[in-house]
Design an enzyme around this catalytic site. Structure first.
Site, mmCIF file in Angstrom:
data_model
loop_
_atom_site.group_PDB
_atom_site.id
_atom_site.type_symbol
_atom_site.label_atom_id
_atom_site.label_comp_id
_atom_site.label_asym_id
_atom_site.label_seq_id
_atom_site.Cartn_x
_atom_site.Cartn_y
_atom_site.Cartn_z
ATOM 1 N N MET A 154 7.446 8.455 3.607
ATOM 2 C CA MET A 154 8.059 7.846 2.416
ATOM 3 C C MET A 154 7.054 7.665 1.276
ATOM 4 O O MET A 154 7.310 6.945 0.317
ATOM 5 C CB MET A 154 8.749 6.526 2.789
ATOM 6 C CG MET A 154 9.980 6.788 3.673
ATOM 7 S SD MET A 154 10.774 5.314 4.307
ATOM 8 C CE MET A 154 11.679 4.774 2.860
ATOM 9 N N LYS A 155 5.918 8.340 1.398
ATOM 10 C CA LYS A 155 4.932 8.296 0.309
ATOM 11 C C LYS A 155 5.349 9.276 -0.792
ATOM 12 O O LYS A 155 6.030 10.274 -0.518
ATOM 13 C CB LYS A 155 3.547 8.664 0.856
ATOM 14 C CG LYS A 155 2.935 7.530 1.686
ATOM 15 C CD LYS A 155 1.664 7.931 2.373
ATOM 16 C CE LYS A 155 1.092 6.748 3.140
ATOM 17 N NZ LYS A 155 0.060 7.146 4.118
ATOM 18 N N HIS A 208 7.186 2.316 2.644
ATOM 19 C CA HIS A 208 5.762 2.412 2.323
ATOM 20 C C HIS A 208 5.508 3.789 1.752
ATOM 21 O O HIS A 208 5.690 4.758 2.481
ATOM 22 C CB HIS A 208 4.942 2.175 3.592
ATOM 23 C CG HIS A 208 3.472 2.410 3.432
ATOM 24 N ND1 HIS A 208 2.630 1.459 2.919
ATOM 25 C CD2 HIS A 208 2.683 3.482 3.720
ATOM 26 C CE1 HIS A 208 1.385 1.929 2.912
ATOM 27 N NE2 HIS A 208 1.394 3.150 3.394
ATOM 28 N N ASN A 250 0.274 -0.090 -3.557
ATOM 29 C CA ASN A 250 -0.679 -0.090 -2.452
ATOM 30 C C ASN A 250 -2.093 0.031 -3.002
ATOM 31 O O ASN A 250 -2.364 0.899 -3.847
ATOM 32 C CB ASN A 250 -0.365 1.132 -1.556
ATOM 33 C CG ASN A 250 -0.985 1.057 -0.175
ATOM 34 O OD1 ASN A 250 -1.164 -0.038 0.368
ATOM 35 N ND2 ASN A 250 -1.288 2.202 0.409
ATOM 36 N N GLU A 251 -2.964 -0.873 -2.585
ATOM 37 C CA GLU A 251 -4.409 -0.732 -2.823
ATOM 38 C C GLU A 251 -4.800 -0.621 -4.300
ATOM 39 O O GLU A 251 -5.605 0.236 -4.681
ATOM 40 C CB GLU A 251 -4.944 0.487 -2.050
ATOM 41 C CG GLU A 251 -4.667 0.403 -0.558
ATOM 42 C CD GLU A 251 -5.198 1.592 0.236
ATOM 43 O OE1 GLU A 251 -5.706 2.539 -0.373
ATOM 44 O OE2 GLU A 251 -5.100 1.554 1.469
ATOM 45 N N GLU A 294 -0.665 -3.017 8.841
ATOM 46 C CA GLU A 294 -1.206 -1.745 9.353
ATOM 47 C C GLU A 294 -2.274 -2.000 10.420
ATOM 48 O O GLU A 294 -3.324 -1.348 10.436
ATOM 49 C CB GLU A 294 -1.806 -0.927 8.199
ATOM 50 C CG GLU A 294 -0.846 -0.708 7.049
ATOM 51 C CD GLU A 294 -1.347 0.257 5.984
ATOM 52 O OE1 GLU A 294 -2.351 0.945 6.214
ATOM 53 O OE2 GLU A 294 -0.709 0.317 4.918
ATOM 54 N N TRP A 346 -0.563 0.213 13.097
ATOM 55 C CA TRP A 346 -0.582 1.482 12.353
ATOM 56 C C TRP A 346 -0.691 2.652 13.330
ATOM 57 O O TRP A 346 -1.744 3.245 13.529
ATOM 58 C CB TRP A 346 -1.697 1.505 11.311
ATOM 59 C CG TRP A 346 -1.348 2.506 10.236
ATOM 60 C CD1 TRP A 346 -1.973 3.693 9.999
ATOM 61 C CD2 TRP A 346 -0.272 2.420 9.273
ATOM 62 N NE1 TRP A 346 -1.348 4.346 8.960
ATOM 63 C CE2 TRP A 346 -0.304 3.589 8.495
ATOM 64 C CE3 TRP A 346 0.715 1.467 9.017
ATOM 65 C CZ2 TRP A 346 0.607 3.841 7.470
ATOM 66 C CZ3 TRP A 346 1.628 1.716 7.987
ATOM 67 C CH2 TRP A 346 1.562 2.893 7.234
HETATM 68 C C1 XIL Z 1 -2.633 7.078 6.398
HETATM 69 C C2 XIL Z 1 -1.817 7.879 7.415
HETATM 70 O O1 XIL Z 1 -1.764 7.209 8.646
HETATM 71 C C3 XIL Z 1 -2.463 9.228 7.580
HETATM 72 O O2 XIL Z 1 -1.686 10.027 8.453
HETATM 73 C C4 XIL Z 1 -2.616 9.903 6.221
HETATM 74 O O3 XIL Z 1 -3.307 11.108 6.382
HETATM 75 C C5 XIL Z 1 -3.358 9.013 5.258
HETATM 76 O O4 XIL Z 1 -2.714 7.773 5.184
HETATM 77 N N1 XIL Z 1 -3.774 2.631 4.267
HETATM 78 C C6 XIL Z 1 -2.458 2.883 4.026
HETATM 79 C C7 XIL Z 1 -1.759 3.947 4.787
HETATM 80 O O5 XIL Z 1 -1.824 2.172 3.247
HETATM 81 O O6 XIL Z 1 -0.776 4.582 4.025
HETATM 82 C C8 XIL Z 1 -2.736 4.960 5.337
HETATM 83 O O7 XIL Z 1 -2.014 5.852 6.172
HETATM 84 C C9 XIL Z 1 -3.845 4.277 6.078
HETATM 85 C C10 XIL Z 1 -4.619 3.371 5.151
#
Ligand code: XIL
Length: 363
Positions: free
Chosen positions: A75-76, A109, A157-158, A274, A323
Site C-alpha cells: 500500500m506504499k 501504510h 512516515n518518517e 513495526e 514487522w
Molecule cells: C520496509 C519493507 O519491509 C521492505 O520490504 C522494503 O524493502 C522497505 O521497506 N520503516 C517503514 C517500513 O516504515 O515501511 C519499512 O518497510 C521498514 C522501515
C-alpha cells in the site's frame, strides 16, 4: 452445591494418572494461548500479499496470531501508483479481502514517505505548487478508494530529521541516494496539510504520524511530540502516533520506556507499529544464535510489551504490530546486509523464546 461445582471444575483441570503403584494427580499444560487471544489490544503483523497467498504456514500464523494487518509494501505509493495517474489497487484489495474474510483490522501504510519507495515520477517533481496538488490528488484518490476498508492510515512516515529535531530537509540519504525532498519543497507545515487531505478523503479513518528511533533520539522524540500537540491545538485531524520500534537487544530500556511514556502523554492513540528486535546490531559476520542472545531477545520483547501495556492507558492502546511474520521472510537481513533473526517466529514458524517474551509481557 458450591462444593459439587468446585469438584466438577477440578475434574476439568486435572487428570488422574494410575501409574500402577498409586494414583497421582497431574495438572496438564495450560492450553496455549495465541498472541491475539492473550492481548487486551490488537496484535498485528506486517505482511506480504504474495506470502499470504503462497505460503501456508505464514498464512496460518497470521490467521491464528493476529487481529490486525499492515501491508509491508503493497500500500506504499510506489506500488499503488508506479506511474503518474495510474492507480494499481488490485493487490492491496486482495489483501483487504483476505483481512475481511478473517475478520482482521487493516492499518494502511503509508500515504506519504520521503524515502526510496516513493515512485520515481513523484520524486522528480520540484515545483511546490505541482507537488502539493499531486500529493493532494494522490491522498484524495487513494483515501477514497480504501475508505471503509482500512481502519487507519500512517499519513506521513518518517518526516522528522534524526538529529535536528525538525522536519527533514536533506536531499541525500546515508548511501548517497537522492531522496524525495518533500520537506524542503513544501516547507515544515506540509505534514499538517497531508493530515487534512487524508481526513477529507476518509473522515472515519484514524490518522497516524509514524516514525522510528524515538527510543534513542531525544530531539526527534520531542519534535514529534511537539508536532502532535501543535496539531491538536490547531485542530489538525491527528489521532495517533506510530512508534516503529525497530530496536535491538542492546537498546536501553529507559529509552524505550521514555518514548512510550512521552508519546502517550499526548493523549493520542499509540501504535507500536513495526516491532522487531535485532540480535546482531553489530552486524557481525560470524553471527550465530546462542541461547544467551535468544534470552536477551526474550527479555527485550517482554519489556516492550509489558511497558506498553502498563504505561499506555487502555483507551489509547491501538496495538502492537510486528514487522513481519517469521525470521525467514523478515526485512532485517536485507536491510542490515547481515545475518539476524529479529522476530518471535523462526524461519520454520516455530515459536522462539521471544514469542514467550511477548506472551509474558502481556501477563
Ligand atoms: C520496509 C519493507 O519491509 C521492505 O520490504 C522494503 O524493502 C522497505 O521497506 N520503516 C517503514 C517500513 O516504515 O515501511 C519499512 O518497510 C521498514 C522501515
Amino acid at each position: 452445591m458450591k462444593f459439587l461445582f468446585t469438584l466438577a471444575g477440578l475434574a476439568g483441570l486435572i487428570q488422574l494418572v494410575d501409574n500402577g503403584a498409586h494414583c497421582i494427580l497431574v495438572a496438564p499444560d495450560a492450553p496455549s494461548q495465541t498472541l491475539a487471544e492473550a492481548a487486551p489490544f490488537p496484535i498485528g503483523f506486517a505482511v506480504s500479499p504474495a506470502s499470504i497467498k503462497s505460503n501456508a504456514p505464514y498464512r496460518q500464523t497470521v490467521i491464528q496470531e493476529a487481529t490486525s494487518i499492515t501491508a509491508d509494501v503493497a500500500m506504499k505509493p510506489s506500488r499503488i501508483s508506479p506511474q503518474k495517474g495510474i492507480y494499481n489497487v488490485d493487490v492491496a484489495d486482495q489483501l483487504i479481502e483476505f483481512a475481511r474474510s478473517q475478520k482482521k483490522r487493516v492499518h494502511g501504510h503509508t500515504l506519504v514517505w520521503y524515502i526510496d519507495t516513493s515512485p520515481n515520477w513523484l520524486k522528480q517533481i520540484r515545483d511546490s505548487t505541482d507537488l502539493e496538488s499531486t500529493l493532494q490528488t494522490y491522498i484524495q484518490t487513494v483515501g477514497t478508494h480504501f475508505k471503509g476498508k482500512v481502519a487507519s492510515w500512517d499519513v506521513v512516515n518518517e518526516a522528522v530529521d534524526n538529529n535536528r529535531g525538525a522536519i527533514r530537509k536533506d536531499s541525500l540519504n546515508t548511501v548517497g541516494k537522492t531522496l524525495f525532498n518533500v520537506g524542503k519543497i513544501l516547507g515544515d507545515d506540509y505534514v499538517a496539510r497531508m493530515f487534512q487531505y487524508a481526513h477529507k478523503a476518509d473522515p472515519n479513518a484514524r490518522l497516524f504520524y509514524n516514525d522510528y528511533g524515538q527510543e534513542t533520539r531525544p530531539a526527534k522524540l520531542s519534535a514529534i511530540v511537539n508536532m502532535a500537540n501543535d496539531f491538536k491545538r490547531r485542530g489538525i485531524p491527528i489521532h495517533g502516533l506510530g512508534l516503529q520500534m525497530h530496536i535491538s537487544i542492546d537498546t536501553p530500556n529507559e529509552g524505550i520506556e521514555n518514548a512510550i511514556r512521552k508519546s502517550a502523554e499526548t493523549g493520542l492513540l499509540i501504535h507500536i507499529s513495526e516491532l522487531d528486535i535485532a540480535m546482531n546490531p553489530g552486524k557481525k559476520k560470524d553471527f550465530a544464535e546462542t541461547p544467551e542472545l535468544l534470552e536477551k531477545q526474550y527479555q527485550k520483547y517482554k519489556f516492550v510489551v509489558s511497558t506498553y501495556k502498563k504505561i499506555v492507558p487502555a483507551s489509547q492502546q491501538f496495538g502492537i504490530t510486528l514487522w513481519g511474520v517469521d525470521d525467514g521472510t523478515s526485512w532485517i537481513p536485507g536491510f542490515c546486509q547481515c545475518l539476524d533473526a529479529a522476530l518471535p517466529f523462526d524461519a520454520n514458524f516455530g515459536k522462539k523464546r521471544a514469542y514467550q517474551g511477548f506472551l509474558d509481557g502481556l501477563k
